[in-house]
Design a protein around this motif. Structure first.
Motif, PDB file in Angstrom:
ATOM      1  N   ASP A  24       0.934  -1.220   0.039  1.00  0.00           N
ATOM      2  CA  ASP A  24      -0.123   0.024   0.391  1.00  0.00           C
ATOM      3  C   ASP A  24       0.818   1.723   0.083  1.00  0.00           C
ATOM      4  O   ASP A  24       0.644   2.419  -0.951  1.00  0.00           O
ATOM      5  CB  ASP A  24      -0.636  -0.106   1.535  1.00  0.00           C
ATOM      6  CG  ASP A  24      -1.929  -1.085   1.068  1.00  0.00           C
ATOM      7  OD1 ASP A  24      -2.452  -1.579  -0.512  1.00  0.00           O
ATOM      8  OD2 ASP A  24      -2.688  -1.673   2.382  1.00  0.00           O
ATOM      9  N   LEU A  25       2.094   0.931   0.706  1.00  0.00           N
ATOM     10  CA  LEU A  25       3.039   2.236   1.093  1.00  0.00           C
ATOM     11  C   LEU A  25       3.559   2.853  -0.419  1.00  0.00           C
ATOM     12  O   LEU A  25       3.497   3.910  -0.478  1.00  0.00           O
ATOM     13  CB  LEU A  25       3.437   2.212   2.095  1.00  0.00           C
ATOM     14  CG  LEU A  25       5.144   3.446   1.806  1.00  0.00           C
ATOM     15  CD1 LEU A  25       4.623   4.352   2.773  1.00  0.00           C
ATOM     16  CD2 LEU A  25       6.196   2.449   3.681  1.00  0.00           C
ATOM     17  N   GLN A  26       4.141   1.876  -1.282  1.00  0.00           N
ATOM     18  CA  GLN A  26       4.059   1.545  -2.660  1.00  0.00           C
ATOM     19  C   GLN A  26       3.471   2.212  -3.091  1.00  0.00           C
ATOM     20  O   GLN A  26       3.855   3.010  -4.296  1.00  0.00           O
ATOM     21  CB  GLN A  26       4.853   0.352  -2.785  1.00  0.00           C
ATOM     22  CG  GLN A  26       6.104  -0.328  -2.192  1.00  0.00           C
ATOM     23  CD  GLN A  26       7.382   0.769  -2.175  1.00  0.00           C
ATOM     24  OE1 GLN A  26       7.974   1.780  -2.625  1.00  0.00           O
ATOM     25  NE2 GLN A  26       7.817   0.789  -0.545  1.00  0.00           N
ATOM     26  N   VAL A  27       1.926   1.923  -3.717  1.00  0.00           N
ATOM     27  CA  VAL A  27       1.254   2.522  -4.386  1.00  0.00           C
ATOM     28  C   VAL A  27       0.773   4.159  -3.762  1.00  0.00           C
ATOM     29  O   VAL A  27       0.958   4.811  -4.685  1.00  0.00           O
ATOM     30  CB  VAL A  27      -0.020   1.776  -4.348  1.00  0.00           C
ATOM     31  CG1 VAL A  27      -1.413   2.182  -4.930  1.00  0.00           C
ATOM     32  CG2 VAL A  27       0.444  -0.326  -4.859  1.00  0.00           C
ATOM     33  N   ARG A  28       0.748   4.650  -2.977  1.00  0.00           N
ATOM     34  CA  ARG A  28       0.647   5.405  -2.079  1.00  0.00           C
ATOM     35  C   ARG A  28       1.846   6.609  -3.018  1.00  0.00           C
ATOM     36  O   ARG A  28       1.683   7.866  -2.804  1.00  0.00           O
ATOM     37  CB  ARG A  28       0.582   5.652  -0.643  1.00  0.00           C
ATOM     38  CG  ARG A  28      -0.764   5.218  -0.343  1.00  0.00           C
ATOM     39  CD  ARG A  28      -1.412   5.702   1.119  1.00  0.00           C
ATOM     40  NE  ARG A  28      -0.138   5.232   1.822  1.00  0.00           N
ATOM     41  CZ  ARG A  28      -0.493   4.574   3.149  1.00  0.00           C
ATOM     42  NH1 ARG A  28      -1.972   3.034   1.941  1.00  0.00           N
ATOM     43  NH2 ARG A  28       0.506   3.760   3.605  1.00  0.00           N
ATOM     44  N   LYS A  29       3.452   6.110  -2.981  1.00  0.00           N
ATOM     45  CA  LYS A  29       4.667   6.284  -3.304  1.00  0.00           C
ATOM     46  C   LYS A  29       4.492   6.454  -4.643  1.00  0.00           C
ATOM     47  O   LYS A  29       5.004   7.202  -4.964  1.00  0.00           O
ATOM     48  CB  LYS A  29       5.482   5.850  -2.999  1.00  0.00           C
ATOM     49  CG  LYS A  29       6.045   6.456  -1.518  1.00  0.00           C
ATOM     50  CD  LYS A  29       7.330   6.222  -0.526  1.00  0.00           C
ATOM     51  CE  LYS A  29       7.237   5.612   0.501  1.00  0.00           C
ATOM     52  NZ  LYS A  29       8.979   4.857   0.732  1.00  0.00           N
ATOM     53  N   LYS A  30       3.178   6.302  -5.156  1.00  0.00           N
ATOM     54  CA  LYS A  30       3.567   6.021  -6.666  1.00  0.00           C
ATOM     55  C   LYS A  30       4.077   5.216  -7.320  1.00  0.00           C
ATOM     56  O   LYS A  30       4.432   5.171  -9.036  1.00  0.00           O
ATOM     57  CB  LYS A  30       2.687   7.816  -7.851  1.00  0.00           C
ATOM     58  CG  LYS A  30       1.862   8.600  -7.299  1.00  0.00           C
ATOM     59  CD  LYS A  30       0.595   8.103  -7.752  1.00  0.00           C
ATOM     60  CE  LYS A  30      -0.204   9.374  -6.613  1.00  0.00           C
ATOM     61  NZ  LYS A  30      -1.120   8.482  -6.803  1.00  0.00           N
ATOM     62  N   ASN A  31       4.362   4.356  -6.720  1.00  0.00           N
ATOM     63  CA  ASN A  31       5.629   3.353  -7.525  1.00  0.00           C
ATOM     64  C   ASN A  31       4.645   2.288  -8.008  1.00  0.00           C
ATOM     65  O   ASN A  31       4.369   2.209  -7.840  1.00  0.00           O
ATOM     66  CB  ASN A  31       5.928   2.931  -6.382  1.00  0.00           C
ATOM     67  CG  ASN A  31       7.612   3.435  -6.013  1.00  0.00           C
ATOM     68  OD1 ASN A  31       7.872   4.725  -6.502  1.00  0.00           O
ATOM     69  ND2 ASN A  31       8.144   3.037  -4.518  1.00  0.00           N
ATOM     70  N   SER A  32       5.040   2.497  -9.544  1.00  0.00           N
ATOM     71  CA  SER A  32       3.961   1.211 -10.613  1.00  0.00           C
ATOM     72  C   SER A  32       4.521   0.034  -9.887  1.00  0.00           C
ATOM     73  O   SER A  32       3.597  -0.867 -10.206  1.00  0.00           O
ATOM     74  CB  SER A  32       4.270   1.493 -11.381  1.00  0.00           C
ATOM     75  OG  SER A  32       5.557   1.506 -12.465  1.00  0.00           O
TER      76      SER A  32
END
Length: 177
Positions: free
Chosen positions: A61-69
């Motif tokens: 989730d954190l990676q998604v919030r950071k916009k990491n694909s």
């Protein structure tokens, strides 16, 4: 599924599938299952296992919030090693965290794209293993019941040996499948 109460957010179907996938992957990870079965996490071993699912999902989730694909497997490996060491006192030497991390990243990518095929397959395999185990236990119970109900003592000792080997064969088949 029960509808959420007022103010309670619904979980997106993609995330719900990912959570299920993480749980399935962890359920098949031998190192973690040994830790749980043997209580290496102390009194709260089961809660720690469930918390591990939450930690993994939160990491993604954190990676998604950071916009990491994408999420790199090495990041997930580090998380897995850390949780296993801190929560279960397990030092992974078989490098199984690498395989688990790659599988989690793959499932994440699939679920993010709305593809739940792998998660669905894992759910079907889990159900089949459960059904096979239940059937083997039922046959074993039935065999013991027949032996106790009407078997000759000499015959029952020979029957038990045969029944045990049959159960072992069934057990081996379900473990491989």
């Amino acid at each position: 599924m029960a509808s959420p109460t007022t103010g309670e957010a619904r979980i997106h179907p993609n995330k719900e599938a990912f959570i299920e996938g993480v749980d399935h992957v962890l359920a098949k990870w031998t190192a973690l299952e040994l830790a749980v079965q043997n209580g290496w996490g102390g009194r709260n071993t089961l809660e720690k296992r469930e918390h591990m699912v939450d930690e993994i999902v939160e990491h993604f989730d954190l990676q998604v919030r950071k916009k990491n694909s994408t999420v790199e497997p090495t990041e997930v490996e580090e998380l897995l090693v850390q949780v296993m060491e801190e929560d279960f006192s397990v030092m992974l030497e078989d490098q199984s965290e690498k395989q688990v991390a790659r599988l989690l990243c793959s499932i994440f990518a699939e679920c993010k794209a709305g593809n739940f095929a792998t998660v669905d397959k894992m759910a079907e395999e889990k159900e089949a293993r459960g059904n096979a185990a239940d059937n083997a236990a039922s046959r074993s119970q039935a065999a013991r019941g027949q032996t106790a109900a009407g078997g000759n003592q000499d015959d029952s000792s020979g029957s038990d040996d045969d029944d045990d080997s049959d159960d072992d064969d069934d057990g081996d088949a379900t473990m491989e499948g």
